[in-house]
Design a protein around this motif. Sequence first.
Motif, PDB file in Angstrom:
ATOM      1  N   CYS A 181       0.842  -1.195   0.000  1.00 62.09           N
ATOM      2  CA  CYS A 181       0.000   0.000   0.000  1.00 62.09           C
ATOM      3  C   CYS A 181       0.883   1.253   0.000  1.00 62.09           C
ATOM      4  CB  CYS A 181      -0.912  -0.017   1.223  1.00 62.09           C
ATOM      5  SG  CYS A 181      -2.268   1.187   1.130  1.00 62.09           S
ATOM      6  N   SER A 182       0.461   2.271  -0.743  1.00 56.81           N
ATOM      7  CA  SER A 182       1.283   3.480  -0.880  1.00 56.81           C
ATOM      8  C   SER A 182       1.311   4.318   0.387  1.00 56.81           C
ATOM      9  CB  SER A 182       0.768   4.325  -2.048  1.00 56.81           C
ATOM     10  OG  SER A 182      -0.564   4.755  -1.796  1.00 56.81           O
ATOM     11  N   LYS A 183       0.390   4.059   1.335  1.00 59.82           N
ATOM     12  CA  LYS A 183       0.363   4.831   2.582  1.00 59.82           C
ATOM     13  C   LYS A 183       0.314   3.889   3.777  1.00 59.82           C
ATOM     14  CE  LYS A 183      -1.855   8.724   2.798  1.00 59.82           C
ATOM     15  NZ  LYS A 183      -2.907   9.767   2.803  1.00 59.82           N
ATOM     16  N   SER A 184       1.025   4.255   4.832  1.00 61.08           N
ATOM     17  CA  SER A 184       1.048   3.410   6.028  1.00 61.08           C
ATOM     18  C   SER A 184      -0.184   3.616   6.897  1.00 61.08           C
ATOM     19  CB  SER A 184       2.318   3.683   6.842  1.00 61.08           C
ATOM     20  OG  SER A 184       2.370   5.049   7.204  1.00 61.08           O
ATOM     21  N   CYS A 185      -0.917   4.732   6.687  1.00 62.47           N
ATOM     22  CA  CYS A 185      -2.208   4.916   7.354  1.00 62.47           C
ATOM     23  C   CYS A 185      -3.101   5.744   6.444  1.00 62.47           C
ATOM     24  CB  CYS A 185      -2.042   5.573   8.721  1.00 62.47           C
ATOM     25  SG  CYS A 185      -1.667   7.341   8.681  1.00 62.47           S
ATOM     26  N   GLY A 186      -4.395   5.570   6.567  1.00 65.14           N
ATOM     27  CA  GLY A 186      -5.325   6.262   5.679  1.00 65.14           C
ATOM     28  C   GLY A 186      -5.420   5.566   4.331  1.00 65.14           C
ATOM     29  N   ASP A 260       8.618  -3.641  19.679  1.00 70.42           N
ATOM     30  CA  ASP A 260      10.043  -3.992  19.588  1.00 70.42           C
ATOM     31  C   ASP A 260      10.702  -3.453  18.314  1.00 70.42           C
ATOM     32  OD1 ASP A 260       8.768  -5.552  17.757  1.00 70.42           O
ATOM     33  OD2 ASP A 260       9.597  -7.472  18.455  1.00 70.42           O
ATOM     34  N   GLY A 261      10.091  -2.429  17.692  1.00 77.36           N
ATOM     35  CA  GLY A 261      10.708  -1.837  16.509  1.00 77.36           C
ATOM     36  C   GLY A 261      10.253  -2.437  15.196  1.00 77.36           C
ATOM     37  N   ARG A 262       9.508  -3.546  15.246  1.00 75.48           N
ATOM     38  CA  ARG A 262       8.985  -4.131  14.015  1.00 75.48           C
ATOM     39  C   ARG A 262       7.758  -3.357  13.545  1.00 75.48           C
ATOM     40  NH1 ARG A 262       8.095 -10.359  15.137  1.00 75.48           N
ATOM     41  NH2 ARG A 262       7.612  -9.571  17.238  1.00 75.48           N
ATOM     42  N   CYS A 263       7.380  -3.554  12.285  1.00 78.18           N
ATOM     43  CA  CYS A 263       6.152  -2.954  11.777  1.00 78.18           C
ATOM     44  C   CYS A 263       5.256  -4.055  11.240  1.00 78.18           C
ATOM     45  CB  CYS A 263       6.440  -1.932  10.676  1.00 78.18           C
ATOM     46  SG  CYS A 263       7.522  -2.546   9.377  1.00 78.18           S
ATOM     47  N   CYS A 264       3.955  -3.824  11.246  1.00 81.00           N
ATOM     48  CA  CYS A 264       2.977  -4.796  10.770  1.00 81.00           C
ATOM     49  C   CYS A 264       2.416  -4.327   9.438  1.00 81.00           C
ATOM     50  CB  CYS A 264       1.842  -4.957  11.785  1.00 81.00           C
ATOM     51  SG  CYS A 264       2.187  -6.171  13.046  1.00 81.00           S
ATOM     52  N   THR A 265       2.455  -5.184   8.436  1.00 83.43           N
ATOM     53  CA  THR A 265       1.914  -4.855   7.111  1.00 83.43           C
ATOM     54  C   THR A 265       1.057  -6.016   6.612  1.00 83.43           C
ATOM     55  OG1 THR A 265       3.899  -5.747   6.043  1.00 83.43           O
ATOM     56  CG2 THR A 265       3.873  -3.380   6.498  1.00 83.43           C
ATOM     57  N   SER A 295       1.561  -9.466   8.797  1.00 77.77           N
ATOM     58  CA  SER A 295       2.802 -10.053   9.310  1.00 77.77           C
ATOM     59  C   SER A 295       3.646  -8.939   9.926  1.00 77.77           C
ATOM     60  CB  SER A 295       3.580 -10.753   8.195  1.00 77.77           C
ATOM     61  OG  SER A 295       4.007  -9.813   7.226  1.00 77.77           O
ATOM     62  N   CYS A 296       4.404  -9.286  10.969  1.00 82.59           N
ATOM     63  CA  CYS A 296       5.258  -8.312  11.655  1.00 82.59           C
ATOM     64  C   CYS A 296       6.719  -8.615  11.316  1.00 82.59           C
ATOM     65  CB  CYS A 296       5.026  -8.383  13.162  1.00 82.59           C
ATOM     66  SG  CYS A 296       3.325  -8.002  13.631  1.00 82.59           S
ATOM     67  N   HIS A 297       7.480  -7.593  10.944  1.00 81.00           N
ATOM     68  CA  HIS A 297       8.839  -7.817  10.427  1.00 81.00           C
ATOM     69  C   HIS A 297       9.644  -6.529  10.559  1.00 81.00           C
ATOM     70  CE1 HIS A 297       7.379  -5.510   6.986  1.00 81.00           C
ATOM     71  NE2 HIS A 297       6.282  -6.244   7.093  1.00 81.00           N
ATOM     72  N   TYR A 298      10.941  -6.623  10.245  1.00 81.31           N
ATOM     73  CA  TYR A 298      11.824  -5.458  10.325  1.00 81.31           C
ATOM     74  C   TYR A 298      12.011  -4.777   8.968  1.00 81.31           C
ATOM     75  CZ  TYR A 298      13.065  -6.920  15.045  1.00 81.31           C
ATOM     76  OH  TYR A 298      13.016  -7.251  16.383  1.00 81.31           O
ATOM     77  N   ASP A 299      11.428  -5.341   7.902  1.00 79.10           N
ATOM     78  CA  ASP A 299      11.540  -4.754   6.558  1.00 79.10           C
ATOM     79  C   ASP A 299      10.481  -3.671   6.419  1.00 79.10           C
ATOM     80  OD1 ASP A 299      12.094  -4.238   3.916  1.00 79.10           O
ATOM     81  OD2 ASP A 299      10.963  -5.948   3.151  1.00 79.10           O
ATOM     82  N   CYS A 300      10.678  -2.560   7.141  1.00 79.40           N
ATOM     83  CA  CYS A 300       9.619  -1.557   7.291  1.00 79.40           C
ATOM     84  C   CYS A 300       9.643  -0.536   6.150  1.00 79.40           C
ATOM     85  CB  CYS A 300       9.762  -0.827   8.610  1.00 79.40           C
ATOM     86  SG  CYS A 300       9.581  -1.925  10.032  1.00 79.40           S
ATOM     87  N   PRO A 301       8.461  -0.051   5.754  1.00 84.16           N
ATOM     88  CA  PRO A 301       8.404   1.009   4.744  1.00 84.16           C
ATOM     89  C   PRO A 301       8.852   2.326   5.332  1.00 84.16           C
ATOM     90  CG  PRO A 301       6.209   0.541   5.570  1.00 84.16           C
ATOM     91  CD  PRO A 301       7.131  -0.476   6.192  1.00 84.16           C
ATOM     92  N   ARG A 302       9.278   3.228   4.451  1.00 88.42           N
ATOM     93  CA  ARG A 302       9.621   4.573   4.898  1.00 88.42           C
ATOM     94  C   ARG A 302       8.353   5.400   5.005  1.00 88.42           C
ATOM     95  NH1 ARG A 302      14.370   6.755   1.168  1.00 88.42           N
ATOM     96  NH2 ARG A 302      14.118   8.504   2.581  1.00 88.42           N
ATOM     97  N   ASP A 303       8.496   6.680   5.320  1.00 83.67           N
ATOM     98  CA  ASP A 303       7.339   7.560   5.421  1.00 83.67           C
ATOM     99  C   ASP A 303       6.606   7.608   4.089  1.00 83.67           C
ATOM    100  OD1 ASP A 303       7.926   8.086   8.005  1.00 83.67           O
ATOM    101  OD2 ASP A 303       9.109   9.886   7.564  1.00 83.67           O
ATOM    102  N   ASN A 304       5.402   8.187   4.100  1.00 73.05           N
ATOM    103  CA  ASN A 304       4.543   8.183   2.910  1.00 73.05           C
ATOM    104  C   ASN A 304       5.073   9.122   1.829  1.00 73.05           C
ATOM    105  OD1 ASN A 304       2.866   6.459   4.184  1.00 73.05           O
ATOM    106  ND2 ASN A 304       1.462   8.040   4.924  1.00 73.05           N
ATOM    107  N   ASP A 305       6.226   8.843   1.318  1.00 72.82           N
ATOM    108  CA  ASP A 305       6.769   9.635   0.222  1.00 72.82           C
ATOM    109  C   ASP A 305       6.827   8.737  -1.002  1.00 72.82           C
ATOM    110  OD1 ASP A 305       8.196  11.125  -1.578  1.00 72.82           O
ATOM    111  OD2 ASP A 305       9.450  12.046  -0.044  1.00 72.82           O
TER     112      ASP A 305
END
Length: 320
Positions: A181-186, A260-265, A295-305
């Motif tokens: 998804c192109s945005k992490s929220c909204g 713990d620093g992971r992100c969920c996508t 899934s929760c992982h450390y391969d996190c997206p950057r900000d919505n840019d």
Amino acid sequence: QPCTYPCQCPSQPLQCPAGTSHVLDACGCCKVCARQLGELCSLQKPCDHHKGLYCDFSKIHRGSGICLAHEGATCDLLGKIYHNGESFQPTCKLQCICMDGAIGCIPLCSDDLRLPSPECPNPRWVRFRNKCCEEWVCDEGSEENHFDTAMAVFREDPAQKPEVNNLQENCLVQTTEWSACSKSCGMGISARVTNDNPQCRLEKETRLCMVRPCDFAVEKTKKGKKCVRTPKPRQSLHFEFSGCTSTRSYRPKFCGSCTDGRCCTPYVTSTAEVEFRCPEGDFFRRKMMFIKMCSCHYDCPRDNDIFLTTYHRRMIGDHV
């Protein structure tokens, strides 16, 4: 101007610049091209409310005003600041707008992918001088390799070569997974490429997606766990897109958060059509992602840019 009924609207279809909404005039009669940020406006020439603009009549007299944006966050793109509601073109191929800190863009060029086919055995993607957008050019090629080239798309069947009017039956369907998804929220956009169409042509397909609402209150993690993976909202909600609202309510799953620093996508998703109703009374349908599992992982997206993102994680989705 006084309204006259029944409504009398121009018979010719409305031609508006790219990225400009069609909105109703003050009489509720005819669709007009919405005025943009900084342009003059009136009751008959309303501002683009889909972009959070309104007509301020306090600065200009004689029934005219100027389109201003409601207060919102600015956008920073490669060091340049854009105001909320401001439209801009970072390149000749994109028309963008800043909407409360998020940048949304529409392509000004066709990005269709094209594989060899009987009608176009040797397609070439060519950029012409003095033109911004590339265009497809079909080289005719010889009769000998006409169908050999087309076999890159169609099923291999030595006994029978694909006929021009029988493309879909012989088409070997190829579909990529949906992009993140192109945005992490909204509300954001997810895309894939498929040739599942009557022309057996690879084309880009998009769907709306929402990983989580921006104001979503995530429940606390259970003892011994560091992530809340797929929470559901306590109450059903209506989706909102470009100033329009879904006609029915939903209770979708969203992706939670970790301590713990992971992100969920999203990891497993499905696709369904959602009907939206706009303030002008128009209805339209859009494909939308519905989350089945995160899934929760450390391969996190950057900000919505959307221009600077290096996030390439993909989702497992259906082919609806």
